[in-house]
Design a protein around this motif. Structure first.
Motif, PDB file in Angstrom:
ATOM      1  N   LEU A 142      -8.353  -0.593   0.035  1.00 56.86           N
ATOM      2  CA  LEU A 142      -7.076  -0.252  -0.591  1.00 56.86           C
ATOM      3  C   LEU A 142      -6.340  -1.504  -1.060  1.00 56.86           C
ATOM      4  N   GLU A 148      -5.177  -2.278  -4.862  1.00 53.82           N
ATOM      5  CA  GLU A 148      -3.799  -2.566  -5.247  1.00 53.82           C
ATOM      6  C   GLU A 148      -3.707  -3.878  -6.020  1.00 53.82           C
ATOM      7  N   LEU A 155       0.796  -1.228   0.000  1.00 54.51           N
ATOM      8  CA  LEU A 155       0.000   0.000   0.000  1.00 54.51           C
ATOM      9  C   LEU A 155       0.829   1.278   0.000  1.00 54.51           C
ATOM     10  N   MET A 171       0.939   1.672  -6.018  1.00 54.14           N
ATOM     11  CA  MET A 171       0.164   2.622  -5.219  1.00 54.14           C
ATOM     12  C   MET A 171       0.929   3.939  -5.063  1.00 54.14           C
TER      13      MET A 171
END
Length: 651
Positions: free
Chosen positions: A624, A628, A587, A592
């Motif tokens: 998230l 990703e 992340l 990202m």
């Protein structure tokens, strides 16, 4: 259940690449491992993957009319096909098969675009009519079956059951849609008619699309707007006693279940231990001469496990019951989910849904489910919360509420750890909002403030002021009702039901070549329920009141009146345990970091607070995490993922 693909040149008779069509078709092998077929003629190519359910011997597709001028590729089930077949025979049509697919061909010949009005079932199909030089696409009323389409720069329309088939096209534009990303981080899915790509759309439920081949191929390619052929009426039904309505509800559900039990392959049901699946199994047991096959998934964490309630129903109806188990560390599917859903999708219950479909397919080819009951019979807890707040909102004008409760909501400390009834901050904030704004805030995975901090300044500029809440406002304006409960049920039908629930079930079941039928989403049943008094759906604090009272003779009280659990997984524990090492790696770095969409400092704060147990950010972290995974999948296809390569879409 099947998979469909197609290519149609809107400006002439450009040769269709058979190898490309077959490549598109093969990406959906899992939807139909029993056979494949393609039809190609100048400017038209149709493909089909078959899962044989009815008329196994002769129901191959694409399928033609008598003179081969009309051809269809189709995914779904038309449950009233026998009656329609007789009606069409009386109109002079000749049938070569006993399958529902051929009914679609002759219905098109007889009724044209209005053929969809005659179909009762779940479907997504494409018809090519050579004489009319028209391509006709249609999707069922509630969006049980998916249909994606796009207009390519060379003037070809391409369509498919899953987005992955369109990704095969060498000339498709996979530029991401910023508004779809905002939608995803608001809701956990990309709502119809959008996809994550600007150029690709989903056909909305209850809509059809008619594309004419242009006579003058010098004109630019043009995609007409889809037409809506059905919507919920939400009109009050005739006055009847509560007892009569209970009886009618059971009869309507029984009939909806009965027509979905026709199959030439092994058939069963999902049994979660809840009211809806228990109702379906009870009706199946009444209608079946042999024990019903039922499947349940359990968890090794007690607070997520409902198998004891499923066992109560299975024992009562002496079903052939099969159970599987999802371990608390069953996160091996994370990356696979990105491949399965083709675009960002953040409902973590996709994992147990995948597992229960995997289990069911070992025993049956068709499974009935209880999906749809919560939306139409008011089973979600959020409906109770919303109506409790609505009673307070109705006592003061919005302007006064914003002035009084808005500042209180901002000043009051956040208390996520407390029971909802004691979260004064949440209540103050809800009272300061309009009804639709408050409901959007309730169902949202993230708050507007979180998205403000999550997105980079450049990305926010690309949004041009767009908010997902605008979509809810649009459906509220279109809703054929002023009742606040019916209004949010209508919004859920247009957003959450199709974008989350039905998407989850379709992809998870089709990954295992399992057909899932949903009797509680029979359109005649749903339309009737929409006219039942809201007070009989949510009675005080009891959701699904009418259904529960109606099913008291059929199901144990512990099943009917226990608190709803849902299909949850222990995300918070995963991110503090086995997935902890991956969080910062995935992340805060790689795609990202490179894409430019996010404020990485904020993401790092989320991770640290969660792992230190300061706050539970598991929902946003999972959202998230799945984004990703989607980005990595896209990178393997060579898709642009940098901020500078996103084109802004006008709000």
């Amino acid at each position: 259940m099947c998979g469909i693909v197609g290519l149609f040149d809107t400006r002439g008779h450009k040769p269709i690449s058979e190898s490309l069509l077959e490549q598109m078709n093969s990406t959906q092998y899992h939807r139909g491992p029993d056979g494949a077929g393609v039809h190609i003629e100048p400017g038209v190519g149709l493909g089909h993957r078959r899962l044989s359910i009815i008329d196994i011997a002769s129901g191959h597709q694409p399928l033609f009319n008598e003179d081969n001028s009309v051809v269809v590729t189709y995914n779904g089930e038309i449950y009233n096909f026998i009656e329609l077949m007789e009606e069409l025979k009386n109109c002079g049509h000749t049938f070569k098969t006993r399958c529902d697919t051929e009914v679609i061909v002759h219905a098109w010949e007889e009724w044209g675009e209005r053929c969809v009005d005659h179909f009762r079932g779940m479907f997504a199909f494409a018809i090519w009519d050579r004489n009319r030089q028209q391509l006709f696409l249609a999707r069922d009323r509630l969006g049980i079956k998916p249909l994606f389409y796009t207009l390519l720069d060379d003037g070809c329309v391409a369509f498919s059951s899953e987005l992955k088939a369109l990704k095969c096209l060498p000339n498709i534009d996979r530029t991401l849609d910023p508004t779809a990303i905002e939608d995803y981080f608001s809701l956990g899915y990309v709502p119809e008619p959008k996809t994550i790509y600007q150029q690709v759309k989903k056909l909305n439920p209850g809509h059809s699309l008619l594309v004419d081949r242009k006579v003058d191929n010098s004109l630019p390619a043009f995609m007409p707007e889809p037409k809506q052929y059905w919507d919920l009426h939400c009109q009050p039904s005739e006055h009847k006693s509560e007892a009569d309505l209970q009886e009618e509800l059971v009869e309507r559900i029984r009939e909806a279940v009965k027509i979905r039990m026709i199959a030439e392959v092994p058939l069963g049901a999902f049994l979660s231990g809840g009211v809806d699946s228990g109702t379906v199994v009870a009706m199946m047991a009444e209608l079946s001469d042999s024990p019903v096959n039922t499947c349940s998934i359990g968890f090794d964490v007690n607070r997520f496990d409902e198998t004891e309630y499923a066992q109560m129903v299975a024992k009562r109806y002496e079903t052939h019951h099969f159970e599987g188990n999802v371990a608390s560390d069953d996160f091996a599917l994370v990356d696979q989910l990105a491949e399965l859903y083709d675009e960002p999708y953040a409902d973590s219950s996709a994992i147990p849904t995948y597992r229960v479909c995997e289990l069911a397919r070992k025993k049956v080819t068709v499974a009935l489910s209880g999906d749809g009951g919560d939306e139409h019979l008011a089973g979600y807890r959020r409906y109770r919360w919303h109506m409790n707040e609505e009673r307070l909102r109705s006592k003061l004008p919005l302007g006064i509420r914003r002035g009084v409760f808005g500042p209180l909501g901002r000043l009051y400390p956040k208390a996520d750890w407390a029971p909802r009834v004691f979260r004064a901050k949440t209540t103050f904030e809800a009272l300061a909002r309009s009804s639709v704004e408050a409901y959007f805030h309730t169902v949202g995975l993230t708050t507007a403030q979180q998205r403000e901090e999550l997105f980079s300044d450049n990305f926010k500029r690309d949004l041009q002021g767009y908010r997902t809440q605008d979509l809810f406002e649009l459906y509220a304006q279109k809703a054929p009702t002023d009742d606040p409960l019916t209004m949010i049920q209508y919004i859920d039908t247009k957003t959450y039901l199709v974008g989350d629930i039905l998407t989850k079930v379709d992809r998870a079941s089709m990954a295992h070549a399992l057909e899932v039928r949903v009797p509680l989403l029979d359109h005649k049943l749903v339309d009737w329920i929409s006219g039942v008094s809201p007070a009989l759906k949510l009675n005080g604090q009891c959701g699904k009141y009418l259904l529960k009272k109606a099913m008291e003779p059929y199901l144990p009280n512990d099943v009917l009146y226990r608190p709803k659990m849902g299909f949850a997984v222990p995300l918070a524990d995963w991110f503090r345990g086995p997935l902890k090492p991956l969080l910062k790696q995935r992340l805060l770095g790689g795609l990202m970091a490179d894409c430019g969409y996010f404020n990485l400092t904020f993401i790092e704060t989320l991770i640290n607070q969660h792992q230190m147990r300061v706050r539970d950010h598991s929902t946003l972290i999972w959202t998230l995490f799945m984004f990703e995974a989607f980005m990595r999948s896209e990178a393997q296809l060579g898709t642009p993922v940098h901020q500078s390569e996103i084109r802004a879409v006008p709000a």
